[in-house]
Each structure stands twice: as structure tokens, then as C-alpha cells.
Design a protein around this motif. Structure first.
Motif, mmCIF file in Angstrom:
data_model
loop_
_atom_site.group_PDB
_atom_site.id
_atom_site.type_symbol
_atom_site.label_atom_id
_atom_site.label_comp_id
_atom_site.label_asym_id
_atom_site.label_seq_id
_atom_site.Cartn_x
_atom_site.Cartn_y
_atom_site.Cartn_z
ATOM 1 N N UNK A 234 0.809 -1.223 0.000
ATOM 2 C CA UNK A 234 0.000 0.000 0.000
ATOM 3 C C UNK A 234 0.843 1.274 0.000
ATOM 4 N N UNK A 235 2.026 1.225 0.616
ATOM 5 C CA UNK A 235 2.799 2.452 0.815
ATOM 6 C C UNK A 235 4.286 2.141 0.684
ATOM 7 N N UNK A 236 5.016 3.031 -0.009
ATOM 8 C CA UNK A 236 6.470 2.922 -0.114
ATOM 9 C C UNK A 236 7.100 4.170 0.496
ATOM 10 N N UNK A 237 8.076 3.928 1.351
ATOM 11 C CA UNK A 237 8.895 5.003 1.916
ATOM 12 C C UNK A 237 10.292 4.824 1.338
ATOM 13 N N UNK A 238 10.797 5.845 0.658
ATOM 14 C CA UNK A 238 12.113 5.721 0.037
ATOM 15 C C UNK A 238 13.118 6.631 0.738
ATOM 16 N N UNK A 239 14.272 6.077 1.107
ATOM 17 C CA UNK A 239 15.333 6.858 1.732
ATOM 18 C C UNK A 239 16.206 7.454 0.634
ATOM 19 N N UNK A 240 15.934 8.687 0.295
ATOM 20 C CA UNK A 240 16.575 9.366 -0.819
ATOM 21 C C UNK A 240 17.718 10.248 -0.329
ATOM 22 N N UNK A 241 18.023 11.278 -1.086
ATOM 23 C CA UNK A 241 19.141 12.181 -0.827
ATOM 24 C C UNK A 241 18.621 13.605 -0.682
ATOM 25 N N UNK A 242 19.168 14.328 0.288
ATOM 26 C CA UNK A 242 18.781 15.714 0.522
ATOM 27 C C UNK A 242 18.684 16.515 -0.773
ATOM 28 N N UNK A 243 17.735 17.428 -0.808
ATOM 29 C CA UNK A 243 17.552 18.253 -1.990
ATOM 30 C C UNK A 243 18.760 19.108 -2.321
ATOM 31 N N UNK A 244 19.609 19.387 -1.321
ATOM 32 C CA UNK A 244 20.825 20.157 -1.566
ATOM 33 C C UNK A 244 21.894 19.323 -2.264
ATOM 34 N N UNK A 245 21.635 18.035 -2.419
ATOM 35 C CA UNK A 245 22.656 17.130 -2.931
ATOM 36 C C UNK A 245 22.633 16.894 -4.421
ATOM 37 N N UNK A 246 21.937 17.711 -5.170
ATOM 38 C CA UNK A 246 21.835 17.468 -6.608
ATOM 39 C C UNK A 246 23.166 17.602 -7.336
#
Length: 271
Positions: free
Chosen positions: A86-98
Motif C-alpha cells: 500500500x505504501x512505499x517510503x524511500x530513503x533518498x538524498x537531501x535536496x541540496x545534494x543534486x
């Protein structure tokens, strides 16, 4: 049931422990599963069975080139859709990290998750305080790094795990949200000061040369680590946010002390 991928890794193991501490119905998945875990090999999609799982905490499998990482994550998302998650939580990268060399795989995975048709939450994790300290080296009693005077909004790995657990036990509250999970800015000089020593800045070319001469590093790692150094050095990773403290149910851990402990542990005399 909540399932945490990469549950034998640092962040995955801490997240699973945080869920168990909150008495959540949770298990882990890994290519080398422990007791009561599921076999989940991202490189073998036929092993990805998520039946009975309502929420997946997809811990980034970022230890590879972009195409392999994205392929791994896509396989998990496809299995989640197929098996009724039902739900996915993704551990991504800070928005400052582009500007970082590994940002693309994170942003591509965010797109996979948000386009999946499932309910989702994106946790844009800041760089670990543990990593910041570990990337410094010692020359006698002096710390060296290529970070210059730049600051990093570092965060304790355990705090990121706690946030993932808090979101996972009540995912509906966080549906469609993107959180930027960073801490208070710290510098290499402040880490050195915490340890009662000095800090010396090395040039980026010297840092890259040392990385290329480091045994055991995979081909993608020197440019990845160099991108961290130049992004910190030139002021791109010091941005702060209140999301971390707003979500935590306790004060954020001391990122400076954690970074200093990691730097000290790498000191040759410390054993």
C-alpha cells in the motif's frame, strides 16, 4: 506488516531496530537474511516476494553504478505494485545534494516511486555525520580533508532510522510528503576543535589522487567521494531544515560529536 529492505546494512538495521522498539509489526529483507527475515536479492527479481506487506521502507541500494541501482529499485517497486503493497517510503538524498555524483539514481528512484500508483513518502536524507568524520584523514596529530571551510548539514544515521520508523508506523499521515532531513551545519575545523587538534585543507586534486591510490575502492567511488568534498567545500551542503526535528520524537543527536568520534576512530594511534 512493515518490511525494511537492506536490513543487514547500517541504516536498514537501525530502522528495523527502531520499528521493533516501537512494537511495530516489522521484518527485514536482505540478500543474506537473518532470523525471521525475508530473502530479498535486488539483483534477482524472482526473489522479491512482498505478499502480506503493507508498507515497504526502501533503503537505497546505492553501492553500485547508477544503472544497476535504478534497476534494483525498479524491481522492488514493481514487486510492491504486483503484491499489493500500500505504501512505499524511500530513503533518498537531501535536496541540496543534486550536485553529488550519486544524486541521479536517487532522483530517478523518486520518480519510479511517485509514478507507481502507490501511496508514498520520500525521505531526503542528509549526509551522515559518521561519513563526514570517516572521510577525514590524519597526518600525525592533525586532521586533513578536502572540505575546506565549507559546512555540511550532517545528520546522525540513527536519527534518520528513527524518522523512517516514525513514518512507517503511521504512513497515511505522511502520504505524498517529501521531507528534507538534515541537521545543524558542522565543518571539518569544528570536528578538529572537538577533538582538540588542528585541521589542514588539502587540494581537491590531491584528494582525488589519494582516492585513486586507495586499495579496495570501486571505480565509481573516487568521483563519488570527490563530489562530496567539492560540494561541501563550495557551500552546497550546508542548507538546514526543520523537518528532522519536527518528525523526531526526541532531540536530534549531536552530529558534531558523532563526526568527531568517527574521525578519531580512523586515527592510526587509536587502533
Amino acid at each position: 506488516m512493515i518490511l525494511v529492505t537492506g536490513a543487514n546494512g547500517h541504516l536498514g538495521a537501525l530502522t528495523l531496530a527502531a520499528l521493533h522498539a516501537r512494537k511495530a509489526d516489522a521484518t527485514g529483507g536482505s540478500r543474506t537474511p537473518g532470523d525471521a527475515m525475508r530473502l530479498l536479492d535486488f539483483d534477482n527479481p524472482s526473489s522479491l516476494h512482498l505478499a502480506g506487506v503493507t508498507t515497504v521502507v526502501l533503503v537505497s541500494a546505492g553501492y553500485a553504478e547508477d544503472d544497476q541501482v535504478i534497476r534494483r529499485h525498479a524491481a522492488v517497486v514493481e514487486a510492491a505494485v504486483r503484491d499489493g503493497v500500500q505504501h512505499i517510503i524511500y530513503t533518498s538524498l537531501t535536496g541540496a545534494g543534486d550536485h553529488l555524483g550519486f544524486a541521479l539514481a536517487h532522483r530517478a528512484t523518486e520518480q519510479l516511486v511517485t509514478d507507481s500508483g502507490l501511496s508514498w513518502t520520500i525521505l531526503r536524507n542528509g549526509l551522515y555525520a559518521e561519513l563526514f568524520g570517516a572521510l577525514m584523514t590524519w597526518d600525525g596529530d592533525t586532521l586533513e580533508s578536502a572540505f575546506g571551510a565549507g559546512a555540511l548539514a550532517a545528520v546522525a544515521r540513527a536519527d534518520l532510522a528513527d524518522v523512517a520508523a516514525i513514518v512507517a508506523v503511521d504512513p497515511e499521515r505522511h502520504t505524498g510528503r517529501v521531507y528534507d532531513l538534515v541537521g545543524a551545519p558542522i565543518t571539518a575545523a569544528s570536528v578538529a576543535g572537538h577533538l582538540g587538534t588542528g585541521h589542514r585543507t588539502i587540494e581537491l586534486a590531491e584528494y582525488r589522487r589519494r582516492l585513486l591510490d586507495t586499495p579496495g575502492l570501486l571505480p565509481f567511488q573516487p568521483p563519488m567521494l570527490s563530489s562530496i568534498a567539492t560540494s561541501v567545500r563550495h557551500g552546497f551542503l550546508g542548507t538546514t531544515s526543520t523537518d528532522l526535528q519536527d518528525l523526531l520524537d526526541h532531540p536530534a543527536r549531536d552530529a558534531l560529536a558523532i563526526a568527531a568520534a568517527a574521525a578519531f576512530a580512523a586515527r592510526p594511534e587509536s587502533g
